[in-house]
Design a protein around this motif. Structure first.
Motif, PDB file in Angstrom:
ATOM      1  N   MET A 417      15.767  36.440 -49.523  1.00  0.00           N
ATOM      2  CA  MET A 417      15.226  35.799 -50.575  1.00  0.00           C
ATOM      3  C   MET A 417      15.811  36.336 -51.885  1.00  0.00           C
ATOM      4  SD  MET A 417      13.954  33.422 -48.680  1.00  0.00           S
ATOM      5  CE  MET A 417      13.486  32.372 -50.109  1.00  0.00           C
ATOM      6  N   ALA A 418      16.005  35.645 -53.038  1.00  0.00           N
ATOM      7  CA  ALA A 418      16.457  36.167 -54.227  1.00  0.00           C
ATOM      8  C   ALA A 418      15.594  37.234 -54.979  1.00  0.00           C
ATOM      9  CB  ALA A 418      16.575  35.011 -55.211  1.00  0.00           C
ATOM     10  N   SER A 419      14.244  37.062 -54.293  1.00  0.00           N
ATOM     11  CA  SER A 419      13.315  38.127 -54.955  1.00  0.00           C
ATOM     12  C   SER A 419      12.401  38.256 -53.748  1.00  0.00           C
ATOM     13  CB  SER A 419      12.399  37.298 -56.040  1.00  0.00           C
ATOM     14  OG  SER A 419      11.340  38.081 -56.591  1.00  0.00           O
ATOM     15  N   PRO A 420      11.714  39.591 -53.620  1.00  0.00           N
ATOM     16  CA  PRO A 420      10.928  40.159 -52.734  1.00  0.00           C
ATOM     17  C   PRO A 420       9.638  39.540 -52.609  1.00  0.00           C
ATOM     18  CG  PRO A 420      11.645  42.142 -53.851  1.00  0.00           C
ATOM     19  CD  PRO A 420      12.008  40.676 -54.729  1.00  0.00           C
ATOM     20  N   ASP A 515      20.731  29.667 -56.564  1.00  0.00           N
ATOM     21  CA  ASP A 515      19.765  30.371 -55.673  1.00  0.00           C
ATOM     22  C   ASP A 515      20.497  31.304 -54.463  1.00  0.00           C
ATOM     23  OD1 ASP A 515      16.882  30.987 -54.417  1.00  0.00           O
ATOM     24  OD2 ASP A 515      17.757  30.126 -52.823  1.00  0.00           O
ATOM     25  N   ARG A 516      21.621  30.619 -54.063  1.00  0.00           N
ATOM     26  CA  ARG A 516      22.261  31.409 -53.014  1.00  0.00           C
ATOM     27  C   ARG A 516      22.994  32.250 -53.812  1.00  0.00           C
ATOM     28  NH1 ARG A 516      22.005  30.334 -47.308  1.00  0.00           N
ATOM     29  NH2 ARG A 516      20.854  28.403 -46.990  1.00  0.00           N
ATOM     30  N   PHE A 517      23.552  32.293 -54.931  1.00  0.00           N
ATOM     31  CA  PHE A 517      23.922  33.367 -55.562  1.00  0.00           C
ATOM     32  C   PHE A 517      23.285  34.502 -55.821  1.00  0.00           C
ATOM     33  CE2 PHE A 517      26.312  35.310 -59.049  1.00  0.00           C
ATOM     34  CZ  PHE A 517      27.483  35.673 -58.657  1.00  0.00           C
ATOM     35  N   ASP A 518      21.937  34.312 -56.255  1.00  0.00           N
ATOM     36  CA  ASP A 518      20.879  35.245 -56.432  1.00  0.00           C
ATOM     37  C   ASP A 518      20.693  35.943 -55.041  1.00  0.00           C
ATOM     38  OD1 ASP A 518      20.560  34.355 -59.159  1.00  0.00           O
ATOM     39  OD2 ASP A 518      18.964  33.246 -58.803  1.00  0.00           O
ATOM     40  N   THR A 537      19.050  47.277 -57.108  1.00  0.00           N
ATOM     41  CA  THR A 537      18.233  46.153 -57.013  1.00  0.00           C
ATOM     42  C   THR A 537      19.187  44.960 -57.928  1.00  0.00           C
ATOM     43  OG1 THR A 537      17.194  46.736 -59.165  1.00  0.00           O
ATOM     44  CG2 THR A 537      16.170  47.451 -56.799  1.00  0.00           C
ATOM     45  N   SER A 538      18.772  43.925 -57.444  1.00  0.00           N
ATOM     46  CA  SER A 538      19.163  42.620 -58.211  1.00  0.00           C
ATOM     47  C   SER A 538      18.127  42.273 -59.271  1.00  0.00           C
ATOM     48  CB  SER A 538      19.675  41.623 -57.492  1.00  0.00           C
ATOM     49  OG  SER A 538      18.631  41.330 -56.393  1.00  0.00           O
ATOM     50  N   GLN A 539      18.467  41.227 -60.290  1.00  0.00           N
ATOM     51  CA  GLN A 539      17.605  40.908 -61.201  1.00  0.00           C
ATOM     52  C   GLN A 539      17.690  39.261 -61.182  1.00  0.00           C
ATOM     53  OE1 GLN A 539      17.379  42.733 -65.225  1.00  0.00           O
ATOM     54  NE2 GLN A 539      17.439  40.597 -65.810  1.00  0.00           N
ATOM     55  N   PRO A 540      16.624  38.772 -60.431  1.00  0.00           N
ATOM     56  CA  PRO A 540      16.471  37.329 -59.882  1.00  0.00           C
ATOM     57  C   PRO A 540      16.038  36.736 -61.253  1.00  0.00           C
ATOM     58  CG  PRO A 540      14.699  38.307 -59.130  1.00  0.00           C
ATOM     59  CD  PRO A 540      15.400  39.611 -59.630  1.00  0.00           C
ATOM     60  N   PRO A 541      15.926  35.388 -61.403  1.00  0.00           N
ATOM     61  CA  PRO A 541      15.466  34.808 -62.476  1.00  0.00           C
ATOM     62  C   PRO A 541      13.812  34.916 -62.538  1.00  0.00           C
ATOM     63  CG  PRO A 541      16.856  33.245 -61.241  1.00  0.00           C
ATOM     64  CD  PRO A 541      16.531  34.542 -60.443  1.00  0.00           C
ATOM     65  N   ALA A 542      13.460  35.046 -63.809  1.00  0.00           N
ATOM     66  CA  ALA A 542      11.831  35.542 -63.854  1.00  0.00           C
ATOM     67  C   ALA A 542      11.050  34.563 -63.751  1.00  0.00           C
ATOM     68  CB  ALA A 542      11.715  36.330 -65.264  1.00  0.00           C
ATOM     69  N   SER A 543      11.520  33.275 -63.862  1.00  0.00           N
ATOM     70  CA  SER A 543      10.666  31.976 -63.764  1.00  0.00           C
ATOM     71  C   SER A 543      11.297  31.049 -63.144  1.00  0.00           C
ATOM     72  CB  SER A 543       9.894  31.868 -64.886  1.00  0.00           C
ATOM     73  OG  SER A 543      10.759  31.248 -66.316  1.00  0.00           O
ATOM     74  N   THR A 547      15.436  29.583 -63.843  1.00  0.00           N
ATOM     75  CA  THR A 547      16.282  28.996 -62.623  1.00  0.00           C
ATOM     76  C   THR A 547      16.779  27.707 -63.143  1.00  0.00           C
ATOM     77  OG1 THR A 547      14.646  29.995 -61.006  1.00  0.00           O
ATOM     78  CG2 THR A 547      15.913  28.076 -60.230  1.00  0.00           C
ATOM     79  N   VAL A 548      16.196  26.863 -63.783  1.00  0.00           N
ATOM     80  CA  VAL A 548      16.610  25.788 -64.346  1.00  0.00           C
ATOM     81  C   VAL A 548      17.725  25.652 -65.125  1.00  0.00           C
ATOM     82  CG1 VAL A 548      16.035  23.356 -65.514  1.00  0.00           C
ATOM     83  CG2 VAL A 548      14.197  24.158 -63.788  1.00  0.00           C
ATOM     84  N   SER A 549      17.565  26.912 -66.267  1.00  0.00           N
ATOM     85  CA  SER A 549      18.477  27.151 -67.002  1.00  0.00           C
ATOM     86  C   SER A 549      19.801  27.687 -66.338  1.00  0.00           C
ATOM     87  CB  SER A 549      17.968  28.178 -68.079  1.00  0.00           C
ATOM     88  OG  SER A 549      17.689  29.259 -67.592  1.00  0.00           O
ATOM     89  N   ARG A 550      19.628  28.335 -65.434  1.00  0.00           N
ATOM     90  CA  ARG A 550      20.722  29.001 -64.823  1.00  0.00           C
ATOM     91  C   ARG A 550      21.726  27.703 -64.095  1.00  0.00           C
ATOM     92  NH1 ARG A 550      20.220  32.971 -61.453  1.00  0.00           N
ATOM     93  NH2 ARG A 550      22.353  33.043 -60.870  1.00  0.00           N
ATOM     94  N   ALA A 551      20.891  26.586 -63.661  1.00  0.00           N
ATOM     95  CA  ALA A 551      21.586  25.321 -63.248  1.00  0.00           C
ATOM     96  C   ALA A 551      22.337  24.734 -64.251  1.00  0.00           C
ATOM     97  CB  ALA A 551      20.603  24.514 -62.416  1.00  0.00           C
ATOM     98  N   LYS A 552      21.795  24.558 -65.452  1.00  0.00           N
ATOM     99  CA  LYS A 552      22.323  23.921 -66.626  1.00  0.00           C
ATOM    100  C   LYS A 552      23.704  24.969 -67.033  1.00  0.00           C
ATOM    101  CE  LYS A 552      21.540  22.043 -71.112  1.00  0.00           C
ATOM    102  NZ  LYS A 552      22.980  22.390 -71.638  1.00  0.00           N
ATOM    103  N   GLN A 553      23.455  26.436 -66.794  1.00  0.00           N
ATOM    104  CA  GLN A 553      24.646  27.128 -67.342  1.00  0.00           C
ATOM    105  C   GLN A 553      25.756  26.944 -66.263  1.00  0.00           C
ATOM    106  OE1 GLN A 553      24.059  31.314 -66.317  1.00  0.00           O
ATOM    107  NE2 GLN A 553      24.760  31.660 -68.535  1.00  0.00           N
ATOM    108  N   LEU A 554      25.602  26.729 -65.073  1.00  0.00           N
ATOM    109  CA  LEU A 554      26.545  26.497 -64.169  1.00  0.00           C
ATOM    110  C   LEU A 554      27.219  25.127 -64.716  1.00  0.00           C
ATOM    111  CD1 LEU A 554      28.149  26.934 -61.465  1.00  0.00           C
ATOM    112  CD2 LEU A 554      26.328  26.150 -60.131  1.00  0.00           C
ATOM    113  N   ALA A 555      26.498  24.078 -64.544  1.00  0.00           N
ATOM    114  CA  ALA A 555      26.939  22.965 -65.146  1.00  0.00           C
ATOM    115  C   ALA A 555      27.892  22.877 -66.339  1.00  0.00           C
ATOM    116  CB  ALA A 555      25.971  21.899 -65.276  1.00  0.00           C
TER     117      ALA A 555
END
Length: 699
Positions: A417-420, A515-518, A537-543, A547-555
């Motif tokens: 998973m992206a976060s423990p 999510d897969r990239f995380d 460690t990796s730093q996943p989205p905090a909330s 996550t939604v803003s990450r999708a917008k960033q990719l778009a």
């Protein structure tokens, strides 16, 4: 010129050797470790008054305080073992480790009577000065560092862990050098305390934790100080007046810092990123011991041959894992610590049977940890290969655990998973009020096994062999202990949509790829952790909002980003994938030194990247602006530092170092696949850049 040889207690006039009474000198300490010894060395200087004591704690110049006396004394880089290569270009284990100090005698105030040259061994190793075949002090003019004028070979060393090599002392209007060779078995703290330095006994060092507190290995390197002079064995640029120091501190008339004289000195080392093993490019996996290259196959304690079904695979793998956790408690504790278990005696069971509401319930296993009169227990549910965890089955186990006063439910599968704190299934939060639920991927478990085996160590040869055999079993695809190697079914769809500019931020496929990239970032972090033995460690989205803003960033940009946190690194390591260009990137930002000329700062960075590939891109960010920068390839900067310097004469506040590679055509971890390409790039970047580049704040 042949250097004058000094024996213990002998002295010589500096003026007679150099022709000037107060020159700038380079003191180089060189050690050559015996084969197989981990030998970290750090030089230091003590500035002493007439009473043989420091005037204040500021007179102790060492790795955490690299300059003193207004810049007249400072640590410089002398090139260490990592910089030495034999004629074939490979690192030569037999070569020495060097550390150096520059002293400008003309700038030493009258209140100073002696300058004591010291060195200490990294307390995180078990080495002693007796573990060396050579311990030498060279003294050379700063203008001709390759031509030492004094040499002192220290002999008869044994259990010492700190050493006074020599001292520079006043005789009327001139200075002399005396060979001392006094050792301290109790290390650096004992040496400096004898000369009036108040050491902060409460400050934690990296090796001060008790066995009960340490769940992983400690780092084995120390930071190298900023360089500003040429020294034997490693040539760096000298620039009078360009000391890399904090000029904002108030000083007395003699250049002595006006700081809190009562403040104690912390000798806890600043971390440096742990090095990758030298054969990392030859290994099939970071999780494996070195491969057996003999023609005959070694007999395996846990063979995978003969498995005929997924059910048999699951039962065999579960039993092997749980048995190894009990048999090798070092490994069992490291895994269970992630599940919130206390330390204690571990017992494991498979195919346990319970009754819940009249029905038989059979989890795959149970773990019991006993300490004193207390017992902690967890039900275990395991899936191997492509099998997926069932949410209804897990809910049933949570009910069972609550009814039987069992503390936790632990699930294990290939799902990284992206976060423990995430699960590969949906769970009703109300069921977690009295029972803890933890999920571990096979990758996390096997990485812990590799860290314990390769870096922490197992205190018994037989148990070590058991853990090694489990690692070999895990490497076999038949074990079902699979790691992350696939960007998912939506990967090709989203990748092509980015190229055609038709990707939508609201499409579930876009969020799935993010999510897969995380998860990939976490996979890389575990991979590097297994290689180095330190917790990356990796730093996943905090909330969910992130996550939604990450999708917008990719778009919007067509790019995916993630951050890796590496202990001791100059900063976070950013990894990114530009889907529109089919390019991957890794980058690291480092603060430029706070003082010194602009070109000196560029040279400071390029020296650290002396063995890095010329295709690295260096971006210099201009002082006074958040957006202005100058960029060039490292190979061009090596030819002319001016190509990356601000054209208007402005200063540089920080640098970004970037490495790029092709993205790969497939979604998987196979050769030429995206996962393999990103993992390989990140590992190369760690080796070429992250290990070597330090922050200017440490200079």
């Amino acid at each position: 010129m042949t250097p004058q040889q000094l024996s213990k207690g002998a002295n010589v006039s500096i003026g007679e050797l150099t022709g000037e009474p107060m020159p700038r000198l380079i003191f180089v300490i060189e050690t050559k470790a015996l084969e197989g010894k981990d030998f970290g060395l750090d030089a230091g200087i003590l500035i002493l008054g007439d009473d043989g004591q420091v005037r204040s704690n500021e007179d102790f110049i060492f790795y955490n305080q690299p300059t003193g006396v207004g810049g007249a004394v400072r640590l410089v880089s002398a090139g260490g073992q990592d910089d030495e290569r034999d004629s074939s270009g490979d690192l030569d284990d037999s070569l020495s480790h060097r550390d150096a100090i520059e002293v400008d005698l003309a700038r030493i105030p009258e209140s100073v009577s002696r300058i004591v040259v010291t060195a200490s061994i990294d307390p995180r190793t078990d080495a002693e000065f007796g573990d060396t075949s050579l311990v030498t002090l060279h003294v050379a003019p700063a203008e001709a560092p390759e031509e030492p004028i004094i040499e002192y070979v220290v002999e008869g060393l044994g259990s010492e862990r700190a050493l006074i090599f020599g001292e520079v002392y006043r005789r009327e209007d001139s200075w002399k050098v005396r060979a001392v060779g006094q050792g301290y078995e109790n290390g650096l703290a004992a040496l400096v305390s004898d000369h009036g330095v108040e050491v902060d006994d409460e400050s934690p060092t990296d090796d001060s934790a008790s066995d009960d507190e340490v769940e992983g290995p400690q780092d084995t390197e120390t930071p190298r100080p900023a360089s500003g002079s040429s020294v034997p064995g490693g040539v760096v640029e000298a620039s009078p007046g360009s000391e890399l120091e904090d000029e904002t501190q108030p000083r007395t008339e003699d250049g002595h810092d006006q700081r809190d004289a009562g403040a104690k000195v912390s000798i806890a080392r600043k971390r440096r990123p742990a090095a990758l093993p030298r054969d990392w490019e030859e290994r099939d996996s970071a999780y494996l011991p070195r491969p057996d290259r003999s023609e005959w196959q070694r007999a395996r304690l846990f063979p995978s041959v003969g498995m005929k079904s997924s059910a048999e695979q699951e039962m065999r793998t579960t039993s092997i894992l749980l048995a190894c956790m009990e048999t090798v408690p070092e490994f069992g504790r490291s895994v269970l610590a992630q599940a919130g278990a206390p330390r204690g005696r571990i017992e494991t069971f498979t195919e346990v049977r319970f009754t819940l509401s009249g029905d038989e319930v059979r989890p795959d296993g149970l773990i019991r940890v006993s300490r004193g009169g207390k017992t902690w227990q967890a039900l275990v549910e395991v899936k191997t290969g492509r099998s997926e965890l069932n949410a209804d089955q897990i809910a049933n186990y949570l009910k069972l655990a609550k009814s039987k006063s069992i503390d936790a439910v632990l699930t294990i599968s290939r799902d990284l998973m992206a976060s423990p704190d995430q699960f590969p299934f949906k769970v009703d939060g109300r069921m977690l009020k009295n029972v803890e639920l933890k999920h571990l991927s096979w990758e996390e478990i096997v990485a812990e096994a590799a860290i314990v085996y390769e870096h922490v160590g197992v205190g018994d040869r037989v148990r070590s062999r058991v853990l090694e055999e489990m690692l070999w079993y895990a490497a076999d695809v038949q074990s079902g202990m699979w790691s992350f190697d696939d960007m998912g079914r939506q990967w090709v769809k989203v990748r092509e949509a980015v190229k055609h500019k038709t990707v939508s931020a609201s499409d579930a496929a876009t969020s799935d790829v993010c999510d897969r990239f995380d998860r990939l970032a976490r996979h890389i972090a575990l991979y590097l952790s297994a290689f180095t033995g330190q917790k990356i460690t990796s730093q996943p989205p905090a909330s969910r909002v992130d996550t939604v803003s990450r999708a917008k960033q990719l778009a919007d940009s067509g790019e995916l980003f993630a951050l890796l946190r590496v202990p001791g690194a100059a900063g976070p390591v950013a990894i990114n994938a530009d889907l529109s260009r089919s390019r991957l990137g890794c980058s690291l930002k480092t603060t430029a030194p706070r003082s010194g000329r602009t070109q000196t700062k560029v040279n400071w960075l390029t020296r650290q990247l002396a063995s890095a590939p010329g295709e690295l891109r260096i971006t210099a960010h201009h002082s006074g602006s958040r957006v202005e920068s100058t960029s060039a390839l490292l190979r061009d900067i090596r030819e002319d530092a001016g190509v990356v310097m601000p054209p208007d004469g402005r200063d540089i506040r920080e640098f970004t170092v970037t490495m790029e590679a092709s993205m790969g055509s497939k979604r998987s971890g196979s050769e030429n696949g995206f996962v393999a390409a990103m993992t390989g790039l990140a590992t190369s970047f760690y080796s070429d850049v992250v290990e070597r580049v330090r922050s200017g704040r440490d200079s």
